[in-house]
Structure formats: structure tokens, C-alpha cells
Design a protein around this motif. Structure first.
Motif, PDB file in Angstrom:
ATOM      1  N   SER A 160       0.837  -1.199   0.000  1.00 14.27           N
ATOM      2  CA  SER A 160       0.000   0.000   0.000  1.00 14.27           C
ATOM      3  C   SER A 160       0.872   1.249   0.000  1.00 14.27           C
ATOM      4  O   SER A 160       2.092   1.191   0.234  1.00 14.27           O
ATOM      5  N   THR A 161       0.236   2.403  -0.223  1.00 10.99           N
ATOM      6  CA  THR A 161       0.976   3.662  -0.137  1.00 10.99           C
ATOM      7  C   THR A 161       1.568   3.835   1.254  1.00 10.99           C
ATOM      8  O   THR A 161       2.715   4.291   1.402  1.00 10.99           O
ATOM      9  N   ALA A 162       0.814   3.455   2.275  1.00 10.37           N
ATOM     10  CA  ALA A 162       1.338   3.548   3.643  1.00 10.37           C
ATOM     11  C   ALA A 162       2.545   2.642   3.826  1.00 10.37           C
ATOM     12  O   ALA A 162       3.520   3.001   4.504  1.00 10.37           O
ATOM     13  N   GLY A 163       2.507   1.453   3.219  1.00  7.17           N
ATOM     14  CA  GLY A 163       3.637   0.550   3.324  1.00  7.17           C
ATOM     15  C   GLY A 163       4.877   1.087   2.628  1.00  7.17           C
ATOM     16  O   GLY A 163       5.995   0.966   3.134  1.00  7.17           O
ATOM     17  N   LEU A 164       4.675   1.692   1.454  1.00 12.29           N
ATOM     18  CA  LEU A 164       5.805   2.284   0.741  1.00 12.29           C
ATOM     19  C   LEU A 164       6.392   3.452   1.538  1.00 12.29           C
ATOM     20  O   LEU A 164       7.618   3.600   1.641  1.00 12.29           O
ATOM     21  N   ARG A 165       5.519   4.248   2.127  1.00 11.96           N
ATOM     22  CA  ARG A 165       5.999   5.380   2.922  1.00 11.96           C
ATOM     23  C   ARG A 165       6.746   4.889   4.161  1.00 11.96           C
ATOM     24  O   ARG A 165       7.753   5.473   4.577  1.00 11.96           O
ATOM     25  N   ARG A 166       6.275   3.813   4.751  1.00  8.31           N
ATOM     26  CA  ARG A 166       6.964   3.223   5.911  1.00  8.31           C
ATOM     27  C   ARG A 166       8.364   2.756   5.521  1.00  8.31           C
ATOM     28  O   ARG A 166       9.322   2.934   6.278  1.00  8.31           O
ATOM     29  N   ALA A 167       8.479   2.135   4.347  1.00  7.23           N
ATOM     30  CA  ALA A 167       9.791   1.681   3.888  1.00  7.23           C
ATOM     31  C   ALA A 167      10.742   2.855   3.688  1.00  7.23           C
ATOM     32  O   ALA A 167      11.926   2.775   4.031  1.00  7.23           O
ATOM     33  N   VAL A 168      10.221   3.967   3.161  1.00  2.56           N
ATOM     34  CA  VAL A 168      11.054   5.154   2.943  1.00  2.56           C
ATOM     35  C   VAL A 168      11.482   5.761   4.270  1.00  2.56           C
ATOM     36  O   VAL A 168      12.650   6.114   4.472  1.00  2.56           O
ATOM     37  N   ARG A 169      10.542   5.887   5.189  1.00  3.80           N
ATOM     38  CA  ARG A 169      10.823   6.577   6.456  1.00  3.80           C
ATOM     39  C   ARG A 169      11.661   5.741   7.405  1.00  3.80           C
ATOM     40  O   ARG A 169      12.510   6.264   8.139  1.00  3.80           O
ATOM     41  N   LEU A 170      11.422   4.422   7.426  1.00  3.00           N
ATOM     42  CA  LEU A 170      11.948   3.613   8.522  1.00  3.00           C
ATOM     43  C   LEU A 170      12.777   2.414   8.087  1.00  3.00           C
ATOM     44  O   LEU A 170      13.366   1.744   8.933  1.00  3.00           O
ATOM     45  N   GLY A 171      12.848   2.127   6.791  1.00  9.47           N
ATOM     46  CA  GLY A 171      13.530   0.927   6.340  1.00  9.47           C
ATOM     47  C   GLY A 171      14.828   1.200   5.606  1.00  9.47           C
ATOM     48  O   GLY A 171      15.076   2.314   5.134  1.00  9.47           O
ATOM     49  N   VAL A 193       8.778   8.713  -5.905  1.00  7.97           N
ATOM     50  CA  VAL A 193       7.997   9.924  -5.660  1.00  7.97           C
ATOM     51  C   VAL A 193       7.844  10.154  -4.159  1.00  7.97           C
ATOM     52  O   VAL A 193       8.020  11.273  -3.654  1.00  7.97           O
ATOM     53  N   ILE A 194       7.515   9.095  -3.422  1.00 10.29           N
ATOM     54  CA  ILE A 194       7.343   9.214  -1.972  1.00 10.29           C
ATOM     55  C   ILE A 194       8.654   9.623  -1.315  1.00 10.29           C
ATOM     56  O   ILE A 194       8.678  10.470  -0.413  1.00 10.29           O
ATOM     57  N   ALA A 195       9.760   9.039  -1.763  1.00 12.06           N
ATOM     58  CA  ALA A 195      11.059   9.411  -1.190  1.00 12.06           C
ATOM     59  C   ALA A 195      11.352  10.889  -1.420  1.00 12.06           C
ATOM     60  O   ALA A 195      11.867  11.576  -0.526  1.00 12.06           O
ATOM     61  N   ALA A 196      11.005  11.379  -2.601  1.00 16.49           N
ATOM     62  CA  ALA A 196      11.214  12.804  -2.869  1.00 16.49           C
ATOM     63  C   ALA A 196      10.332  13.655  -1.969  1.00 16.49           C
ATOM     64  O   ALA A 196      10.774  14.693  -1.439  1.00 16.49           O
ATOM     65  N   GLU A 197       9.075  13.231  -1.771  1.00 13.07           N
ATOM     66  CA  GLU A 197       8.173  13.972  -0.883  1.00 13.07           C
ATOM     67  C   GLU A 197       8.700  13.999   0.540  1.00 13.07           C
ATOM     68  O   GLU A 197       8.567  15.006   1.237  1.00 13.07           O
ATOM     69  N   GLU A 198       9.270  12.898   0.974  1.00 15.46           N
ATOM     70  CA  GLU A 198       9.781  12.781   2.343  1.00 15.46           C
ATOM     71  C   GLU A 198      11.183  13.365   2.488  1.00 15.46           C
ATOM     72  O   GLU A 198      11.715  13.419   3.602  1.00 15.46           O
ATOM     73  N   GLU A 199      11.773  13.746   1.354  1.00 17.73           N
ATOM     74  CA  GLU A 199      13.159  14.253   1.335  1.00 17.73           C
ATOM     75  C   GLU A 199      14.110  13.243   1.975  1.00 17.73           C
ATOM     76  O   GLU A 199      14.975  13.583   2.784  1.00 17.73           O
ATOM     77  N   ARG A 200      13.927  12.001   1.565  1.00 17.61           N
ATOM     78  CA  ARG A 200      14.762  10.904   2.059  1.00 17.61           C
ATOM     79  C   ARG A 200      15.281  10.109   0.861  1.00 17.61           C
ATOM     80  O   ARG A 200      14.687  10.151  -0.223  1.00 17.61           O
TER      81      ARG A 200
END
Length: 283
Positions: A160-171, A193-200
Motif C-alpha cells: 500500500s501507499t502507507a507501506g511504501l511510505r513506511r519503507a522510505v521513512r523507517l527501512g 515519488v514518496i522518497a522525494a516527498e519525504e526528502e529521504r
């Protein structure tokens, strides 16, 4: 690129001797990573797919660490909400130290509602609990005088989008399970895209795919990655490498628990892939 194997640590054919044979087969064929899955309470929803006996992953990997020399060891995936984060941090750090730094900790949010209920865990909050668990694990691992473990790779599952964001933020890596190559290609674009949004930074890509070799090719629109003729499966692994995968885990369990009583079929498939291996860890 490294290749790993998801070893069935459950089912009617699984016992210590069979697990030992699996470990020796995986390491003997030259695979780089041996992984096992996680369930604690074998409730009816779990038993339908993964029946007892079910060997707990930390216990199993600790034992296998003592009868292997080279292969890395991991979980695909440990269900984060099932255990206190400090317990997970302690067990993972100790296993990594006892195995000579060979642990990869793959984690996920879980899916078995009845198992959550049996363990007194909140199914509806499992995503938030997983996030907090990963935060606490990393905080504990930062304490080198006590837990240690700060170098253990943390692979995060989820589609899911939440799972992808979790991988970017915490994995350290995104670890999707049993998907189609075209879906993974699109998902990797979403991950960037999510990584760019999170600046990670974009996490590493470490998919687990089915391994089911068939005598003839299957229609591409009817199969997941790793399923089909030898040429199709090799092409899938090539495609995953081209997508940036540093690790690919092969899962030879097709879905019938009786397969655990006939592991020779899976071993032959793994031997076939190993014989055609053209991926190196440093590519």
C-alpha cells in the motif's frame, strides 16, 4: 545482486531434521540468504495456509546459525505488532551477534485478524503500531553498550501507499512479496515519488518472488514474477535487477502444505536456478 531463499518453517513435513536439510541445501547451492516467516498463534485463518507445526523464526534462525557458515539469515517477514519492540530489538541484536553479523530483519504489519485477537494485539492499529515498533527498535539498536545491532538491515514489507511510505521513512530496503513485474515497475516509480516527498533517499529494493517452474511458458498476464518456464523466471530476475534490486528472495512454496513433505521438488527448482545463475553480489 544476491539471491536468497524463503524456507518453509511450517507444515506437516517440517521438523528439525528437515530444516537442517533445507539450510544445507540452500547454502550448498551457493545462495546468499536464507529466510523464514513468522506466525505465533496458529489460528484457523493462519492454519489454512500455514499449518502447524510452526517454528518460531528467532529460535529457528538461531539454531540454523550454528549449522551454517556463510549464508545470511533473515525474516520474511516478522510481524511487528506481535512482540514488544524492545524484545524484538534484543532478540535480533543477539542473533546477529551470535551468527557473526549475518541477520537481515524483514518486518510487516500482518494480515491474520484471528491471530491478532489471540495475541491481544489491535488489528485495526497494526500500521501505527508497526511504525512505532520500528522507531523503538532503531532507538534501541543505537545503544552500542547494550543492544547494539545498528548495522542490521531492516527490510520493510507492504504494497500500500502507507507501506511504501513506511519503507522510505523507517527501512533500509522495501521488501514486497509475490507481485507481478509490471506492478513492481510501477510501484518503484511510486516509491521514488514518496522518497522525494519525504526528502529521504530511496530505500534499496529487495523483492520476494514465487519460484514455480513450469514445463512450458505461461501467459504473461496470468503469472506473477518467478512463475513460468525457466526462461521466463530468469528474465524476471533480470528485470528485477534492472529495476535496481540488490537482493531477490525466491519462495518455492507454491501453496499446498503437503509440499513440505516433498521438499525435493523445491530443491530441484532451486538447483536449476543456481545452475543458471548469472548475477553477482557486486553488480
Amino acid at each position: 545482486m544476491e539471491l536468497g531463499v524463503n524456507v518453509p518453517n511450517f507444515g506437516p513435513g517440517t521438523d528439525p531434521g528437515r530444516l537442517r536439510d533445507w539450510a544445507r541445501t540452500v547454502e550448498g547451492l551457493g545462495y546468499d540468504l536464507l529466510m523464514v516467516s513468522d506466525h505465533v498463534a496458529i489460528t484457523p485463518d493462519v492454519a489454512e495456509q500455514y499449518p502447524a507445526p510452526f517454528y518460531e523464526p528467532f529460535t529457528t534462525l538461531s539454531w540454523l546459525a550454528g549449522i551454517t557458515d556463510r549464508v545470511r539469515l533473515g525474516t520474511t517477514v516478522l510481524i511487528a505488532p506481535y512482540r514488544h519492540p524492545l524484545l524484538v530489538a534484543r532478540m535480533a541484536a543477539n542473533l546477529d551477534q551470535l551468527s557473526g553479523g549475518r541477520l537481515v530483519l524483514g518486518v510487516g504489519v500482518g494480515w491474520a485478524r484471528q491471530e491478532f485477537e489471540a495475541l491481544g494485539a489491535d488489528f485495526d492499529r497494526r500500521g501505527r503500531v508497526t511504525d512505532q515498533t520500528l522507531i523503538e527498535i532503531r532507538r534501541a539498536w543505537a545503544n552500542d553498550k547494550d543492544y547494539g545491532g545498528g548495522h542490521i538491515p531492516l527490510w520493510v514489507g507492504g504494497r500500500s501507499t502507507a507501506g511504501l511510505r513506511r519503507a522510505v521513512r523507517l527501512g533500509d530496503a522495501w521488501h514486497p512479496l509475490r507481485e507481478r513485474v509490471d506492478w513492481l515497475r510501477t510501484a518503484m516509480d511510486r516509491l521514488r515519488v514518496i522518497a522525494a516527498e519525504e526528502e529521504r533517499p530511496v530505500p534499496e529494493f529487495a523483492p520476494r518472488i514465487l519460484l514455480r517452474l513450469t514445463p512450458s511458458a505461461l501467459p504473461d498476464d496470468e503469472r506473477v514474477a518467478g512463475e513460468g518456464s525457466l526462461d521466463q523466471v530468469l528474465a524476471d530476475i533480470d528485470a528485477l535487477r534492472d529495476l535496481g534490486a540488490r537482493s531477490v528472495v525466491l519462495d518455492p512454496f507454491v501453496g499446498d502444505p503437503a509440499e513440505t513433505e516433498r521438499p525435493e521438488v523445491a530443491w530441484q527448482a532451486l538447483a536449476t536456478i543456481a545452475a543458471h545463475r548469472r548475477w553477482e553480489k557486486d553488480t
